[in-house]
Design a protein around this motif. Structure first.
Motif, PDB file in Angstrom:
ATOM      1  N   CYS A  62      60.163 -23.009  11.475  1.00 33.66           N
ATOM      2  CA  CYS A  62      60.767 -21.744  11.093  1.00 33.66           C
ATOM      3  C   CYS A  62      59.748 -20.521  11.556  1.00 33.66           C
ATOM      4  O   CYS A  62      58.734 -20.402  11.518  1.00 33.66           O
ATOM      5  CB  CYS A  62      60.643 -21.771   9.663  1.00 33.66           C
ATOM      6  N   MET A  63      60.805 -19.458  12.290  1.00 35.77           N
ATOM      7  CA  MET A  63      60.163 -18.536  12.750  1.00 35.77           C
ATOM      8  C   MET A  63      60.346 -17.113  11.757  1.00 35.77           C
ATOM      9  O   MET A  63      60.067 -15.934  12.143  1.00 35.77           O
ATOM     10  CB  MET A  63      60.814 -18.090  14.282  1.00 35.77           C
ATOM     11  N   GLY A  64      60.829 -17.383  10.707  1.00 37.44           N
ATOM     12  CA  GLY A  64      61.189 -16.423   9.682  1.00 37.44           C
ATOM     13  C   GLY A  64      62.052 -15.521  10.127  1.00 37.44           C
ATOM     14  O   GLY A  64      61.840 -14.165  10.024  1.00 37.44           O
ATOM     15  N   CYS A  65      63.219 -15.631  10.639  1.00 40.16           N
ATOM     16  CA  CYS A  65      64.314 -14.698  10.963  1.00 40.16           C
ATOM     17  C   CYS A  65      65.160 -14.136  10.007  1.00 40.16           C
ATOM     18  O   CYS A  65      65.480 -13.182   9.804  1.00 40.16           O
ATOM     19  CB  CYS A  65      65.009 -15.072  12.237  1.00 40.16           C
ATOM     20  N   GLY A  66      65.193 -15.136   8.774  1.00 41.42           N
ATOM     21  CA  GLY A  66      65.814 -14.969   7.623  1.00 41.42           C
ATOM     22  C   GLY A  66      67.509 -15.033   7.551  1.00 41.42           C
ATOM     23  O   GLY A  66      67.891 -14.799   6.758  1.00 41.42           O
TER      24      GLY A  66
ATOM     25  N   MET B 144      62.158 -15.600   1.606  1.00 40.41           N
ATOM     26  CA  MET B 144      61.146 -15.499   2.683  1.00 40.41           C
ATOM     27  C   MET B 144      60.017 -15.442   1.828  1.00 40.41           C
ATOM     28  O   MET B 144      59.636 -14.528   0.854  1.00 40.41           O
ATOM     29  CB  MET B 144      61.558 -14.430   3.436  1.00 40.41           C
TER      30      MET B 144
ATOM     31  N   GLY C 220      55.155 -16.309   5.810  1.00 40.47           N
ATOM     32  CA  GLY C 220      56.234 -15.772   6.667  1.00 40.47           C
ATOM     33  C   GLY C 220      57.270 -17.076   7.455  1.00 40.47           C
ATOM     34  O   GLY C 220      57.656 -17.108   8.449  1.00 40.47           O
ATOM     35  N   VAL C 221      57.421 -18.033   6.292  1.00 37.18           N
ATOM     36  CA  VAL C 221      58.459 -19.112   6.486  1.00 37.18           C
ATOM     37  C   VAL C 221      59.533 -19.024   5.380  1.00 37.18           C
ATOM     38  O   VAL C 221      59.038 -18.549   4.208  1.00 37.18           O
ATOM     39  CB  VAL C 221      57.854 -20.398   6.544  1.00 37.18           C
ATOM     40  N   MET C 222      60.732 -19.623   5.589  1.00 35.41           N
ATOM     41  CA  MET C 222      61.697 -19.471   4.625  1.00 35.41           C
ATOM     42  C   MET C 222      61.387 -20.716   3.443  1.00 35.41           C
ATOM     43  O   MET C 222      61.184 -21.809   3.868  1.00 35.41           O
ATOM     44  CB  MET C 222      62.883 -19.922   5.137  1.00 35.41           C
TER      45      MET C 222
ATOM     46  N   LEU D 247      60.944 -10.776  13.366  1.00 35.67           N
ATOM     47  CA  LEU D 247      60.709 -12.152  12.809  1.00 35.67           C
ATOM     48  C   LEU D 247      59.421 -12.193  12.085  1.00 35.67           C
ATOM     49  O   LEU D 247      58.435 -11.632  12.333  1.00 35.67           O
ATOM     50  CB  LEU D 247      60.444 -13.027  14.056  1.00 35.67           C
ATOM     51  N   LYS D 248      59.165 -13.059  10.908  1.00 38.47           N
ATOM     52  CA  LYS D 248      58.029 -13.317  10.305  1.00 38.47           C
ATOM     53  C   LYS D 248      56.913 -14.235  10.883  1.00 38.47           C
ATOM     54  O   LYS D 248      55.701 -13.937  10.601  1.00 38.47           O
ATOM     55  CB  LYS D 248      58.204 -13.591   9.065  1.00 38.47           C
ATOM     56  N   SER D 249      57.604 -14.868  11.520  1.00 38.14           N
ATOM     57  CA  SER D 249      56.553 -15.976  12.656  1.00 38.14           C
ATOM     58  C   SER D 249      57.066 -15.934  14.048  1.00 38.14           C
ATOM     59  O   SER D 249      57.573 -16.982  14.314  1.00 38.14           O
ATOM     60  CB  SER D 249      56.606 -17.266  12.042  1.00 38.14           C
TER      61      SER D 249
ATOM     62  N   ARG E   4      56.773 -18.897  16.839  1.00 36.00           N
ATOM     63  CA  ARG E   4      57.617 -20.075  16.854  1.00 36.00           C
ATOM     64  C   ARG E   4      58.764 -19.476  17.354  1.00 36.00           C
ATOM     65  O   ARG E   4      59.873 -20.596  17.484  1.00 36.00           O
ATOM     66  CB  ARG E   4      57.741 -20.703  15.396  1.00 36.00           C
TER      67      ARG E   4
END
Lengths: 244, 304
Positions: free
Chosen positions: A114-118, A131, A136-138, B59-61, B64
């Motif tokens: 997960c790159m945390g794009c939402g 989030m 920083g992951v869902m 992006l939060k991460s 990746r």
């Protein structure tokens, strides 16, 4: 792969009884307690002791007022991931972190991808994904996948934490693909329904409607009617009458 | 929906840059004039790259993000990433041709234009495919993104050609004006759609009755949470009206007027481009800020 399986062997999910839920939030608390300490990243809180406390929860209890003209009542409404058959949160995921399992239909997030794009949270009509501000992951309900398949926990604990803790048995866990399972029978008997069917997500979790209430007759006010007073009470009644 | 600046900057800058790539390819066919290409391609490259870099701030991460190229079979965001990266190949090849070999390789410019259009289409489809946000779930969304890219690229291309040659190509002026007016028609229809009630209500969200019978009594928590901040964003209605006028005025009316009245005055052409970009930022801000997500039905809204 973020393609949805055409068919899942099981459809593990929850049946939530809005008739018996008392709105105590114990399911949300036990969910948070269990899922903050598992294999996945903790469910973080920001400013936990301050004025602007906020945090990640996989289960939240909303309360609604329902007034259809005949009856007005308060309905407590727990909401977590519905593990939809046509989960839009899965197909939008660009990294392959979001997935629906073929064996049991559980929708999960592979946090290492997960790159945390939402985007998955945008795609979910129900707001079932949140989030995590720190990791920083869902985050989402895993249906306590680390409990239900556990070899180490006692048999009675191999159910989701929310179901295990519910004091009013308003939450039920089972295989909704099996028409003879307890949950399927319950759904059939009580008219279990989908949330927002028009969103075409085909949720696995079902909600049981509140039962129609039978109004009790209004009790008559005490004192004005009933047997005549005797003895001390008759004297007191007369004395008060004179005073007042 | 929360209007995140990184995403607004990305869609406006990259979208306009991709539109410019399309126009440079078309203009190169009409008149293989490398003076415009020498400014245009580096400018488009910078706009696209700046936009894409900005999008990673969302992006939060971000570490990746490499995984994001893997799910192109199902995810429009993944498709956008793949196409955006792939389109860099013909763009870089064109830059190489123009600056090293002093030629315009038409095959490369056409491939770049196709890649640019497809990438912008994917951007539109990311939003269009989200049914939970009713305002976005219409073919008008991807159409608006494509037209905004073509119009914006056209306005920038006009600024370039007027600056370099003192006048812009007539086809360029006509098509850009058409794209701008088409975009205006789509946005007006869009705002009309926004005013109509959606399919989901607090009634269907809870299954407890008609929307008029059900109302939120109590939120789960007294403070805001990620859901209410990310998807519960609300813009005041009176501000929305003013901002819509500002968006249309800056993005469409002013550039058209400048181009019609002062097509030959090359000092004004860059002003038209600047005005378009400013208006596009306002329009994109509204695109997010005005869109309502169905999760708001669990937080007090009766219709989404």
């Amino acid at each position: 792969m973020t393609a949805l399986p055409a068919h899942t062997e099981k459809k593990l999910g929850l049946v939530i009884d809005l008739d018996t839920c008392v709105g105590c939030h114990a399911c949300a608390v036990n969910c948070k307690e269990w899922n903050t300490g598992g294999d996945l990243a903790p469910l973080s809180d920001t400013d936990p002791y301050g004025a602007d406390v906020s945090g990640t929860w996989l289960n939240r209890i909303h309360s609604f007022e329902v007034d259809d003209g005949d009856d007005a009542r308060l309905v407590h409404f727990p909401k977590s991931c519905l593990h939809c058959d046509d989960a839009p949160c899965v197909t939008v995921c660009p990294t392959g972190a979001s997935l629906k399992r073929t064996e049991d239909g559980i929708v999960l997030v592979d946090e290492d991808k997960c790159m945390g794009c939402g985007l998955c949270a945008w795609a979910c009509p129900y707001g079932a994904r949140e989030m995590d501000a720190v990791a920083g992951v869902m985050k989402k309900c895993t249906l306590c996948v680390d409990r239900i398949y556990s070899d180490e926990l006692p048999e009675e604990d191999r159910i989701p934490a929310c179901v295990r803790t519910c004091p009013s048995s308003a939450r039920h866990f089972g295989d909704l693909a099996d028409p003879t399972s307890d949950v399927s029978l319950l759904v059939a008997a009580r008219g279990g329904y989908d949330l927002m069917p028009e969103q075409e997500t085909r949720p696995v979790n079902k909600y049981l409607p509140p039962r129609k209430r039978v109004s009790l007759p209004t009790p008559a006010a005490r004192g004005d009617s009933g047997p005549p007073l005797t003895g001390f009470w008759k004297w007191l009644d007369g004395a008060l009458e004179k005073v007042g | 929906m929360k209007p995140a600046f990184s995403v607004i900057f990305f869609t406006v800058m990259s979208g306009t840059g991709y539109g410019l790539i399309v126009w440079l390819s078309a203009l190169g066919m009409i008149d293989p004039d490398r003076a415009v290409a020498r400014i245009g391609y580096p400018l488009a490259f910078v706009m696209i790259s700046a936009g894409l870099l900005s999008s990673t701030l969302h992006l939060k991460s971000p570490a990746r993000a490499r995984h994001a190229l893997s799910q192109w079979r199902t995810s429009w965001l993944s498709r956008e990433g793949v196409l955006a990266l792939a389109t860099f190949a013909p763009i870089c090849l064109t830059l190489w041709g123009v600056f090293v070999n002093d030629v315009l390789w038409h095959a490369a410019t056409v491939l770049a234009a196709i890649g640019a259009l497809l990438t912008v289409y994917c951007t539109g489809m990311i939003y269009q495919s989200i049914r939970a946000v009713r305002a976005w779930a219409t073919p008008l969304t991807s159409l608006a993104y494509l037209l905004a890219a073509l119009a914006g690229g056209g306005v920038v291309a006009m600024a370039l050609t007027t600056t370099v040659h003192g006048a812009a190509d007539l086809v360029l002026i006509a098509v850009t004006a058409l794209a701008l007016l088409g975009l205006m028609a789509i946005k007006i229809q869009w705002w009309r759609n926004l005013a109509s009630p959606g399919i989901s209500t607090v009634g269907t969200a809870t299954g407890l009755g008609d929307a008029s019978d059900v109302s939120l009594f109590e939120r789960p928590h007294v403070t805001e949470n990620w859901l209410t901040e990310e998807m519960g964003f609300r813009v005041a209605r009176k501000h929305a009206g003013r901002l819509r006028q500002m968006a249309l005025g800056l993005m469409i009316v002013l550039p058209v007027l400048i181009q019609l009245m002062a097509g030959g005055i090359h000092l004004l052409a860059p002003l038209a481009a600047l005005s378009f970009l400013l208006g596009a930022f306002v329009e994109r801000w509204l695109f997010f800020a005005e869109a309502r997500h169905s999760v708001s039905l669990y937080y007090g809204a009766s219709h989404a």
